[in-house]
Design an enzyme around this catalytic site. Structure first.
Site: not given
Ligand SMILES: C[S@@+](CC[C@H](N)C(=O)[O-])C[C@H]1O[C@@H](n2cnc3c(N)ncnc32)[C@H](O)[C@@H]1O
Length: 247
Positions: A166, A169, A194-195, A224
């Site tokens: 998640d 993408k 997800d997504n 969501e």
């Molecule tokens: C859609 S949100 C996650 C939502 C969470 N899983 C929830 O449902 O509560 C995506 C998160 O992934 C983090 N993120 C994106 N790419 C990442 C990566 N390569 N490694 C670690 N974190 C990452 C972003 O900073 C963001 O906070």
């Protein structure tokens, strides 16, 4: 005229930078408002009330990118079906899905969640603490691409039974390959992403749907807190992992 054009370009660039900074601030402040909603409305030590407080905030005040209630119910059912002993989550954000997953699993479960944004990680720690799950959740700050190859050294993990994708993408495809290359997925390991429709991960979907080494299943749902079509894709490994060791 040339000077005027240059000045106009400079002004435009400044306005764009200002807008970007404002947007960033708004997004960061949103996570603190979400935390505030949890602290005010959720009962300490009660994960279900933390989830309910976040869902209520996102449905009635501000949208946030948690997996949400509708897809969250699908996540719950896949977690319960899998009954994992080792879990990896990529993308913690404010800790909503971490709380959702870990409230269903026994304390002995190894649960690691990765978040690259330190501001979100700080909020997530407090949300997880409010839910009383701080001893069950291991939140690691950093990028998935840097941390996945260190799972064996840092945590002594050989394979994950369940992985929740998640994060951004465009990381889905490189990260599933990295997990495979590191031998972190074995027969029966489930990866739930997800997504996959919104914003979408078409290359990842092509990859998991075209391989004979996995069985995959699409769960139709909505983005969501909206009626926009979205869904989750689960990929279950049908044969043994590569076990090529650490890279
Ligand atoms: C859609 S949100 C996650 C939502 C969470 N899983 C929830 O449902 O509560 C995506 C998160 O992934 C983090 N993120 C994106 N790419 C990442 C990566 N390569 N490694 C670690 N974190 C990452 C972003 O900073 C963001 O906070």
């Amino acid at each position: 005229i040339l000077v005027l054009v240059l000045v106009l370009i400079l002004v435009l660039v400044w306005v764009l930078v200002l807008l970007l900074v404002l947007l960033l601030l708004l997004v960061l402040v949103l996570s603190s408002r979400l935390l505030q909603a949890v602290c005010i409305n959720a009962v300490r030590g009660n994960p279900d009330s933390v989830i309910a407080a976040i869902d209520h905030f996102c449905q009635n005040q501000e949208w946030a990118m948690n997996v949400g209630d509708e897809k969250g119910a699908i996540l719950d059912s896949v977690v319960m079906e899998t009954s994992p002993s080792t879990v990896l989550e990529l993308g913690t954000y404010c800790g909503y899905s971490a709380v959702r997953i870990m409230r269903l699993l026994p304390p002995a479960t190894r649960f690691i969640t990765l978040e690259m944004n330190p501001d979100y990680a700080a909020v997530a720690r407090q949300v997880i603490q409010h839910a009383g799950l701080q001893d069950k959740v291991c939140l690691v700050e950093g990028k998935s691409a840097d941390l996945i190859p260190k799972m064996a050294d840092m945590f002594g993990i050989r394979t994950f039974d369940f992985v929740f994708f998640d994060h951004w993408k465009d990381c889905y495809l490189p990260d599933i390959r990295l997990l495979e290359d590191c031998g972190l997925l074995d027969q029966g390991s489930v990866v739930l992403a997800d997504n996959v429709l919104c914003p979408g991960a078409p290359e990842y979907l092509d990859y998991v749907r075209s391989s004979l080494r996995f069985s995959s299943r699409f769960y139709r749902s909505h983005l969501e807190y909206t009626r926009v079509l979205d869904g989750l894709e689960s990929r279950t490994q049908t044969g043994p992992g590569s076990h090529c060791g650490r890279i």
